[in-house]
Design an enzyme around this catalytic site. Structure first.
Site, PDB file in Angstrom:
ATOM      1  N   LYS A  22       3.414  -5.820  -0.583  1.00 40.60           N
ATOM      2  CA  LYS A  22       3.021  -5.947   0.831  1.00 40.60           C
ATOM      3  C   LYS A  22       2.190  -7.203   1.044  1.00 40.60           C
ATOM      4  O   LYS A  22       2.430  -7.975   1.966  1.00 40.60           O
ATOM      5  CB  LYS A  22       2.204  -4.708   1.240  1.00 40.60           C
ATOM      6  CG  LYS A  22       1.403  -4.884   2.522  1.00 40.60           C
ATOM      7  CD  LYS A  22       0.621  -3.643   2.902  1.00 40.60           C
ATOM      8  CE  LYS A  22      -0.744  -3.515   2.285  1.00 40.60           C
ATOM      9  NZ  LYS A  22      -1.831  -4.286   2.922  1.00 40.60           N
ATOM     10  N   ASN A  23       1.187  -7.395   0.164  1.00 38.35           N
ATOM     11  CA  ASN A  23       0.232  -8.476   0.416  1.00 38.35           C
ATOM     12  C   ASN A  23       0.777  -9.862   0.067  1.00 38.35           C
ATOM     13  O   ASN A  23       0.159 -10.870   0.383  1.00 38.35           O
ATOM     14  CB  ASN A  23      -1.092  -8.203  -0.316  1.00 38.35           C
ATOM     15  CG  ASN A  23      -1.830  -7.030   0.321  1.00 38.35           C
ATOM     16  OD1 ASN A  23      -1.474  -6.589   1.414  1.00 38.35           O
ATOM     17  ND2 ASN A  23      -2.845  -6.511  -0.352  1.00 38.35           N
ATOM     18  N   CYS A 115     -12.763  -2.584  10.853  1.00 42.52           N
ATOM     19  CA  CYS A 115     -11.915  -1.998   9.819  1.00 42.52           C
ATOM     20  C   CYS A 115     -12.775  -1.038   9.024  1.00 42.52           C
ATOM     21  O   CYS A 115     -13.938  -1.350   8.738  1.00 42.52           O
ATOM     22  CB  CYS A 115     -11.403  -3.138   8.948  1.00 42.52           C
ATOM     23  SG  CYS A 115     -10.599  -2.614   7.468  1.00 42.52           S
ATOM     24  N   ARG A 120     -14.965  -7.285   8.350  1.00 38.83           N
ATOM     25  CA  ARG A 120     -13.911  -8.188   7.851  1.00 38.83           C
ATOM     26  C   ARG A 120     -14.001  -9.514   8.623  1.00 38.83           C
ATOM     27  O   ARG A 120     -13.175  -9.800   9.488  1.00 38.83           O
ATOM     28  CB  ARG A 120     -12.519  -7.553   8.033  1.00 38.83           C
ATOM     29  CG  ARG A 120     -12.314  -6.161   7.479  1.00 38.83           C
ATOM     30  CD  ARG A 120     -12.036  -6.089   6.011  1.00 38.83           C
ATOM     31  NE  ARG A 120     -10.899  -6.797   5.511  1.00 38.83           N
ATOM     32  CZ  ARG A 120      -9.691  -6.277   5.297  1.00 38.83           C
ATOM     33  NH1 ARG A 120      -9.459  -5.026   5.613  1.00 38.83           N
ATOM     34  NH2 ARG A 120      -8.725  -7.000   4.769  1.00 38.83           N
ATOM     35  N   ASP A 306      -8.458  -2.836  -4.425  1.00 37.26           N
ATOM     36  CA  ASP A 306      -7.391  -1.997  -3.867  1.00 37.26           C
ATOM     37  C   ASP A 306      -6.983  -0.857  -4.797  1.00 37.26           C
ATOM     38  O   ASP A 306      -6.129  -0.043  -4.450  1.00 37.26           O
ATOM     39  CB  ASP A 306      -6.157  -2.859  -3.529  1.00 37.26           C
ATOM     40  CG  ASP A 306      -6.438  -3.804  -2.365  1.00 37.26           C
ATOM     41  OD1 ASP A 306      -7.415  -3.571  -1.633  1.00 37.26           O
ATOM     42  OD2 ASP A 306      -5.678  -4.777  -2.205  1.00 37.26           O
ATOM     43  N   ARG A 398       1.472   2.331   5.974  1.00 36.85           N
ATOM     44  CA  ARG A 398       1.193   0.900   6.119  1.00 36.85           C
ATOM     45  C   ARG A 398       1.485   0.159   4.816  1.00 36.85           C
ATOM     46  O   ARG A 398       1.825  -1.022   4.846  1.00 36.85           O
ATOM     47  CB  ARG A 398      -0.290   0.674   6.475  1.00 36.85           C
ATOM     48  CG  ARG A 398      -0.645   1.006   7.902  1.00 36.85           C
ATOM     49  CD  ARG A 398      -2.067   0.584   8.185  1.00 36.85           C
ATOM     50  NE  ARG A 398      -2.317  -0.683   7.528  1.00 36.85           N
ATOM     51  CZ  ARG A 398      -3.438  -1.004   6.887  1.00 36.85           C
ATOM     52  NH1 ARG A 398      -4.428  -0.163   6.817  1.00 36.85           N
ATOM     53  NH2 ARG A 398      -3.560  -2.183   6.314  1.00 36.85           N
TER      54      ARG A 398
END
Ligand code: EPU
Length: 423
Positions: A22-23, A115, A120, A306, A398
């Site tokens: 994803k990132n 967030c 952030r 993460d 997500r």
């Protein structure tokens, strides 16, 4: 809103294929805005964050086509304004600023809101744009960046909390089309930054040093279309390794890059698991109990923030006391109170979770608060007595492609309950 029910107690075995990152995919899709020619991107995961990014690209005027994991984007005529309705759903939408500034010398993007994992800010992104001779203004909820002439320079993007991943991406993208040479000191070295740099190089950019803390970019006049496959998602892989560590007999992950998983694999070995590492797959086997750990999250190649929540779920099973310290997002501990509702014994001391292990967890209704916290609750549910009901599953969607189906494929008893949207 959908929810996931996890019936605890099943053993996991077999193999699972890891999706594209994803990132990596998010900034790579944004980078397609740097050229009028078509770009073809493979291994793009089917996730809501990716859908938001494709919506942003379409809104900006790009033609977007998607056929299973392949996305084609052609951004021949584009606008430079992305309004709140489009960007508010995803913080990573800030990474269209760099390519728009690079190609059109201006961009106006609404600032995403707060967030749950903490403040952030984007001050480091703005520091980098200013160093490229752009003016930056934050007004009426928007950030506007513009430059008559974008000029390369040397800058340091390191902040109080270390380097910035999307900030490095943003400046690297803008600098590909700036005049002269840009040097980013204190750059993020994450594999996702390297994947973006490799994509930009295929588009004709001149970049050296990606994957180190010093990246240099020599601006070129224009970039062209290209084709690229996104790297495997190291956080999805890490999450499945923890699932295997919690509930598995023997589980193999396919399509992984073991180098990117070095710190995660090491932590699991230290906790007592046996890992068999091959070129693009890893097999994890249990070896009796779980040993307690001292973990500190750090920028790559350190242990990733993460994966912090998922490791907290695992360390509940350790024979002793573990300490997990979060240095990247020091407030990222929303999963702790939910794990405690399942019977975990955890105290928070500042940015350190002290986890008293070998607790028996019991299923409970729990609330997902962010992507990785939600994943940790699903993992805890695999070994909890009874049923864990994970609400607000949209957080998981997500960032995890079909996590319920993939875990079911390994033998978990897990179901998704679709709830009609309120009228
Ligand atoms: N920071 C600043 N100023 C800035 C930017 C960042 O102070 O201008 C601080 C942050 O507050 C944080 C630290 O720097 O304390 C690192 O943040 P970074 O900018 O690296 O985070 P990011 O680029 O916004 C990406 C990932 C996150 C991941 C972080 C850290 C994407 C789309 N997101 O965010 O992924 O946690 O890097 O590795 O790439 C996730 O996938 O669940 C996720 C949150």
């Amino acid at each position: 809103m959908d929810k996931i029910l996890v019936h605890g107690g099943r053993r996991l075995s077999g193999s699972v294929r890891i999706s594209g990152s994803k990132n990596s995919a998010l900034p790579i899709l944004a980078a397609t805005l740097l050229t009028a020619e078509p770009c073809v991107i493979h291994c793009v995961p089917d996730l809501s964050d990716i859908h938001y990014m494709l919506q942003i690209l379409s809104h900006l005027g790009a033609q977007v086509e998607r056929a299973s994991g392949t996305v084609t984007v052609q951004a021949d005529k584009i606008k430079t304004v992305a309004p709140y309705e489009i960007v508010r759903k995803m913080r990573a939408s800030v990474c269209v600023l760099g390519p728009l500034l690079g190609r059109h010398r201006e961009a106006k993007v609404s600032l995403p809101g707060g967030c749950v994992i903490g403040d952030r800010p984007i001050d480091l992104h703005l520091r980098g744009f200013r160093a490229l001779n752009a003016a930056c203004r934050v007004e009426a909820g928007d950030v506007k960046v513009f430059a008559d002439e974008l000029r390369g320079s040397t800058m340091n993007l390191e902040g109080k909390q270390g380097p910035t991943v999307l900030g490095t991406d943003n400046i690297m993208m803008a600098a590909t089309l700036a005049e002269g040479v840009t040097v980013i000191e204190g750059a993020a070295a994450e594999p996702e930054v390297v994947d973006l740099a490799n994509f930009l190089i295929k588009m004709g950019a001149k970049i050296e040093g990606a994957g180190t803390r010093r990246i240099s970019i020599e601006g070129v006049k224009q970039l062209h279309g290209t084709e690229h496959s996104v790297i495997p998602d190291r956080i999805e892989a890490g999450t499945f390794l923890v699932a295997a560590a919690l509930a598995g007999t023997e589980v193999t992950l396919r399509r992984v890059n073991p180098d990117h998983l070095f710190s995660i694999s090491n932590a699991l070995k230290e906790a007592g698991f046996i890992l068999e590492i091959q070129r693009d797959q890893i097999t994890l086997r249990s070896n009796g109990g779980v040993r307690p750990l001292e973990l500190i999250t750090e920028p790559y190649p350190g242990f990733p923030t993460d994966m912090q929540a998922q490791m907290c779920a695992l360390l509940n099973r350790a024979n002793g006391v573990s300490r997990v310290t979060e240095t990247v997002f020091p407030q990222r501990f929303m999963h702790i109170s939910e794990l405690k509702r399942m019977g975990a014994s955890i105290e928070l001391e500042g940015a350190t979770a002290i986890i008293h292990g070998a607790t028996e967890l019991s299923g409970a209704p729990v609330m997902a608060s962010d992507l990785r916290a939600s994943a940790a609750l699903v993992l805890a549910g695999l070994v909890a007595e009874g049923v864990t009901e994970v609400n607000r599953v949209y957080h998981i969607d997500r960032g995890y492609e079909s996590i319920d189906e993939k875990l079911a494929g390994l033998g978990a008893h897990i179901e998704r309950v679709k709830e009609p949207r309120p009228r």
